[in-house]
Design a protein around this motif. Structure first.
Motif, PDB file in Angstrom:
ATOM      1  N   ARG A 159      -5.531  -1.542  -2.831  1.00  0.00           N
ATOM      2  CA  ARG A 159      -6.352  -0.960  -1.768  1.00  0.00           C
ATOM      3  C   ARG A 159      -7.771  -1.487  -1.808  1.00  0.00           C
ATOM      4  O   ARG A 159      -8.409  -1.673  -0.767  1.00  0.00           O
ATOM      5  CB  ARG A 159      -6.343   0.559  -1.900  1.00  0.00           C
ATOM      6  N   GLU A 161       5.280   6.002   3.986  1.00  0.00           N
ATOM      7  CA  GLU A 161       4.061   5.320   3.549  1.00  0.00           C
ATOM      8  C   GLU A 161       3.743   4.083   4.393  1.00  0.00           C
ATOM      9  O   GLU A 161       2.577   3.756   4.598  1.00  0.00           O
ATOM     10  CB  GLU A 161       4.181   4.930   2.073  1.00  0.00           C
ATOM     11  N   THR A 204       4.327   3.676   7.552  1.00  0.00           N
ATOM     12  CA  THR A 204       3.933   4.019   8.922  1.00  0.00           C
ATOM     13  C   THR A 204       2.921   5.150   8.997  1.00  0.00           C
ATOM     14  O   THR A 204       2.212   5.284   9.992  1.00  0.00           O
ATOM     15  CB  THR A 204       5.169   4.433   9.734  1.00  0.00           C
ATOM     16  N   GLY A 205       2.856   6.005   7.970  1.00  0.00           N
ATOM     17  CA  GLY A 205       1.988   7.175   8.022  1.00  0.00           C
ATOM     18  C   GLY A 205       2.493   8.244   8.975  1.00  0.00           C
ATOM     19  O   GLY A 205       1.777   9.184   9.294  1.00  0.00           O
ATOM     20  N   GLY A 231      -7.405  -3.189   1.537  1.00  0.00           N
ATOM     21  CA  GLY A 231      -7.667  -2.104   2.472  1.00  0.00           C
ATOM     22  C   GLY A 231      -6.733  -0.926   2.276  1.00  0.00           C
ATOM     23  O   GLY A 231      -5.772  -0.975   1.509  1.00  0.00           O
ATOM     24  N   ASP A 232      -7.018   0.157   3.004  1.00  0.00           N
ATOM     25  CA  ASP A 232      -6.300   1.416   2.801  1.00  0.00           C
ATOM     26  C   ASP A 232      -5.649   1.903   4.089  1.00  0.00           C
ATOM     27  O   ASP A 232      -5.569   3.100   4.345  1.00  0.00           O
ATOM     28  CB  ASP A 232      -7.278   2.474   2.269  1.00  0.00           C
ATOM     29  N   GLU A 233      -5.189   0.977   4.921  1.00  0.00           N
ATOM     30  CA  GLU A 233      -4.569   1.362   6.169  1.00  0.00           C
ATOM     31  C   GLU A 233      -3.052   1.336   6.042  1.00  0.00           C
ATOM     32  O   GLU A 233      -2.490   0.601   5.233  1.00  0.00           O
ATOM     33  CB  GLU A 233      -4.997   0.409   7.298  1.00  0.00           C
ATOM     34  N   ALA A 234      -2.376   2.138   6.857  1.00  0.00           N
ATOM     35  CA  ALA A 234      -0.919   2.115   6.888  1.00  0.00           C
ATOM     36  C   ALA A 234      -0.447   0.722   7.297  1.00  0.00           C
ATOM     37  O   ALA A 234      -1.110   0.016   8.054  1.00  0.00           O
ATOM     38  CB  ALA A 234      -0.377   3.156   7.854  1.00  0.00           C
ATOM     39  N   LYS A 237       0.515  -0.023  12.337  1.00  0.00           N
ATOM     40  CA  LYS A 237      -0.335   0.842  13.152  1.00  0.00           C
ATOM     41  C   LYS A 237       0.453   1.287  14.380  1.00  0.00           C
ATOM     42  O   LYS A 237       0.797   0.463  15.234  1.00  0.00           O
ATOM     43  CB  LYS A 237      -1.608   0.091  13.566  1.00  0.00           C
ATOM     44  N   ASN A 295       0.848  -1.198   0.000  1.00  0.00           N
ATOM     45  CA  ASN A 295       0.000   0.000   0.000  1.00  0.00           C
ATOM     46  C   ASN A 295       0.885   1.250   0.000  1.00  0.00           C
ATOM     47  O   ASN A 295       0.703   2.173   0.795  1.00  0.00           O
ATOM     48  CB  ASN A 295      -0.940   0.002   1.213  1.00  0.00           C
TER      49      ASN A 295
END
Length: 564
Positions: free
Chosen positions: A199, A380, A382-383, A203-206, A209, A162
Motif C-alpha cells: 500500500r 477486497e 472490489t470493495g 496505493g490503497d485503492e480497491a 473501481k 492490495n
C-alpha cells in the motif's frame, strides 16, 4: 514471528518489483502500459507495423523467457501454484532459491509479450521461494519451513492485489490446506507486513473501481443461484480446456523446449490479432464488461477467447497464473447472463454489473474450489460488500457443482496428471503410482530346468534371497527353486545329478506393471523374502521384488531434496 515479518517484507518488495517488471515489459513490447482494452492500435515504438506487431511480441518474449526457464528453473514454467502446493506437501517446503528471480522475469516477459495469463500464480511462487530460501538459510524444521512458504504466498497476494485477507486465506486454503492457530497467526503477520509495504508503494485503492451495486428484488437471489451453478460448470470446463490444449501442444512439439515459447508465440499472436482484448492480464476489458460496454454475443466470444488464449499461453511453455483468467471468464459469463436476464425480466433482474461480479467469484470457486478465498478476494478486489450474500450463495453452489463434476481442481489436476494426489498420504500415493518394474532388483542368471541339483546348490548358496528362477530352453518362466528344497533333495546323496526342474515350486509373483500396493499383498503371502517380477504375459522373469526394496523406495521418496 521475526521470520514471518521478514518473509512478508520480502514478498511485499518482490510484488512491487514484479509489477514494475510487467509494466516495463508491456510498455517495451506493446508500446502501451496496458494494451488490452485499447483495440487494434499500433505499437508506439514501431507504428509502421500497425496492429500486426502482436504477431511478433509473443515470439520476441518467448525467445527471451524460453531459455531462461529451461536452463535455470524449469519449475518456473506454467502457472506456479501447483508447484508450490507440491513443494509443501511432498518436499518439505523446499523450493530452489533461483525460482523467485526466474519466475519474476519469465512471467513479466510472458505477460508483457501478450501472454494471456495472470500475475497471482507467479507472485505466489516468487513469495514462496523467498520464504523457502530464508527458512533454509536459518535451518528451520520442516514444519516451520512449510509455514514460511505459506507466509511468502500470502504476502505476495496481499501486496500485489492490495488484499491482505485474501492472501491469508489463499495460503491457508490452497497452500497449507490446514487451518491451525499457530500457522494462521504467522501467515497473518506476513500478509499484513506485505500489505503495508504494498500500500505504501502502490496505493490503497480497491483493485477495481466500480459503482455501487444493490440487490433490490428478492427474486434476484434465484437468478444468482442459477448463475452460481452455471459458473461452476464453466470453471470445470476451463480446467479441462487448459489441460487439453496443453496435451495437444505436448503431442505436436518436437523441437527443443527452450524454443517452444517462441515458436508457439506465433499461434498466440494470431489469437491476439483476432482478439486484441486477450493481450496480457486483461483487467481493462474485465472492467468494461462489468460496466455493460459489450453486447452478449461479444461477451461470449471474449469468454471462449480467454479460455483458448490462456490455455495456449500455458501450453506453449508460458509462465503465468490462472486466477486472473478465471476472474475474466467469470466476468464475461456473469455480464452476458445479466444482460440476458435484463432483456427477459427488465423489472426483476437489476443491474448487469452485479452478475458480472458474482460470476467472477463463482467461476474461480468452480475452477479452484476455494470458496473462502473466493468470497474474501472478491470483497477486497472490489470493495463491494452490498452483494456479499448473493456472492456467498453463488460461490457455494459453484463449489458444490464442481465437486459433483470432478474430483480435481485446476491446481490439483496438474499434479494428478503427474501421479501426485495431495488428498492421499505421501506413502500411500507412492504405493499406488510406482510399479514393481521401477523398483525391482536385478535378476541375475536364471537356472535352466536341466541344471543338475549339485551344480544348482552352489549357485543357490550365493543367491541373495535363497532362491533362483527356473526357465525352459526357450527362456520361459517355470517357477523357482529354493535352497531349502535343493538341500532336502541332496540330503540322501542320490539326487546330485537330478535336474532342478523336478523340484520347481510355483511361488507368489507379480507382473511388472503392478503397483506397489498390490505387490505388497503378494509379498506378504510369499514364503520367501522376495518374489519374482514377470512381464505382462507372465512368460518371462524380469527381476526380484523384496520388502527391503519397497521400504528403501519409500524412504528415498520421503527424504527431502538436498539432504544427505
Amino acid at each position: 514471528m521475526f521470520l514471518a515479518l521478514l518473509v512478508g517484507a520480502g514478498a511485499g518488495g518482490g510484488a512491487i518489483v514484479f509489477r514494475w517488471l510487467i509494466r516495463v515489459f508491456t510498455l517495451a513490447l506493446s508500446g502501451h502500459e496496458d494494451y488490452a482494452g485499447l483495440g487494434p492500435v499500433p505499437n508506439a515504438h514501431v507504428p509502421g507495423l500497425g496492429r500486426w506487431f502482436v504477431l511478433l511480441a509473443p515470439v520476441v518474449a518467448g525467445l527471451l523467457y524460453g531459455p531462461l526457464v529451461h536452463f535455470f528453473a524449469r519449475e518456473a514454467r506454467g502457472h506456479g501454484v501447483p508447484e508450490v502446493m507440491f513443494a509443501v506437501a511432498r518436499r518439505g517446503g523446499r523450493i530452489a532459491p533461483q525460482v523467485a528471480a526466474v519466475k519474476a522475469l519469465a512471467s513479466a516477459l510472458c505477460i508483457g509479450g501478450g501472454g494471456s495469463v495472470g500475475r497471482e500464480g507467479p507472485i505466489v511462487q516468487i513469495g514462496s521461494a523467498l520464504g523457502s530460501t530464508i527458512g533454509r538459510l536459518v535451518k528451520v524444521a520442516e514444519s516451520r519451513m512449510k509455514v514460511l512458504v505459506a507466509c511468502g504466498a500470502a504476502g505476495g497476494i496481499a501486496a500485489t492485489f492490495n488484499a491482505p485477507l485474501a492472501g491469508v486465506f489463499f495460503a491457508m486454503e490452497l497452500i497449507l490446506r490446514d487451518f491451525n492457530t499457530q500457522s494462521f497467526g504467522m501467515v497473518v503477520i506476513a500478509s499484513v507486513t506485505a500489505g503495508v509495504i504494498g500500500r505504501a508503494a502502490l496505493g490503497d485503492e480497491a483493485f477495481l473501481k466500480l459503482p455501487p451495486f444493490l440487490v433490490d428484488h428478492v427474486a434476484q437471489y434465484l437468478l444468482f443461484a442459477l448463475l452460481g451453478l452455471l459458473a461452476g460448470v464453466v470453471g470445470v470446463l476451463f480446467s479441462r480446456v487448459l489441460y487439453l490444449i496443453e496435451d495437444v501442444c505436448d503431442k505436436w512439439w518436437r523441437g527443443p523446449e527452450w524454443l517452444r515459447p517462441a515458436v508457439g508465440g506465433i499461434l498466440l499472436g494470431i489469437v491476439l490479432l483476432v482478439l486484441p482484448e486477450m493481450y496480457g492480464v486483461g483487467y481493462p476489458v474485465l472492467g468494461k464488461s462489468i460496466a455493460g460496454h459489450y453486447a452478449i454475443g461479444f461477451l461470449i466470444v471474449l469468454l471462449i477467447g480467454k479460455m483458448v488464449a490462456t490455455s495456449l499461453t500455458i501450453g506453449i511453455g508460458g509462465s503465468g497464473g490462472v486466477f486472473a483468467p478465471s476472474l475474466f471468464i467469470g466476468a464475461m459469463l456473469g455480464s452476458a447472463y445479466g444482460e440476458l436476464a435484463h432483456q427477459l425480466m427488465p423489472g426483476i433482474a437489476g443491474q448487469v454489473g452485479t452478475y458480472g461480479l458474482i460470476g467472477m467469484g463463482a467461476v474461480f470457486a468452480g475452477a479452484a474450489r476455494a470458496p473462502i478465498t473466493a468470497v474474501i478476494i472478491m470483497f477486497e478486489l472490489t470493495g463491494e460488500y452490498t452483494i456479499i450474500l448473493p456472492l456467498m450463495a453463488a460461490i457455494v453452489l459453484a463449489t458444490g457443482i464442481s465437486h459433483f463434476l470432478t474430483g480435481d481442481t485446476i491446481y490439483t489436476l496438474k499434479l494428478r496428471r503427474r501421479g501426485v494426489d495431495l488428498d492421499v498420504p505421501e506413502h500411500q500415493g507412492l504405493l499406488k503410482s510406482v510399479t514393481a518394474a521401477e523398483v525391482m532388483e536385478p535378476l541375475g542368471e536364471p537356472l535352466d530346468r536341466d541344471t543338475a541339483l549339485l551344480e544348482a546348490a552352489g549357485l543357490l548358496a550365493r543367491a541373495p534371497h535363497g532362491q533362483l528362477p527356473v526357465v525352459d530352453a526357450a527362456g520361459n518362466y517355470l517357477g523357482v527353486v529354493t535352497a531349502r528344497a535343493a538341500a532336502d533333495a541332496l540330503s540322501d546323496g542320490e539326487h546330485d545329478l537330478v535336474p532342478v526342474g523336478g523340484i520347481v515350486e510355483q511361488s507368489e509373483s507379480v507382473r511388472a506393471g503392478s503397483n506397489l500396493e498390490a505387490s505388497l499383498d503378494a509379498l506378504d503371502s510369499a514364503a520367501g523374502t522376495a518374489i519374482p517380477v514377470l512381464d505382462e504375459s507372465g512368460s518371462r522373469v524380469l527381476g526380484w521384488l523384496s520388502h527391503q526394496r519397497v521400504l528403501a523406495t519409500l524412504s528415498a521418496a520421503h527424504q527431502p531434496a538436498g539432504s544427505s
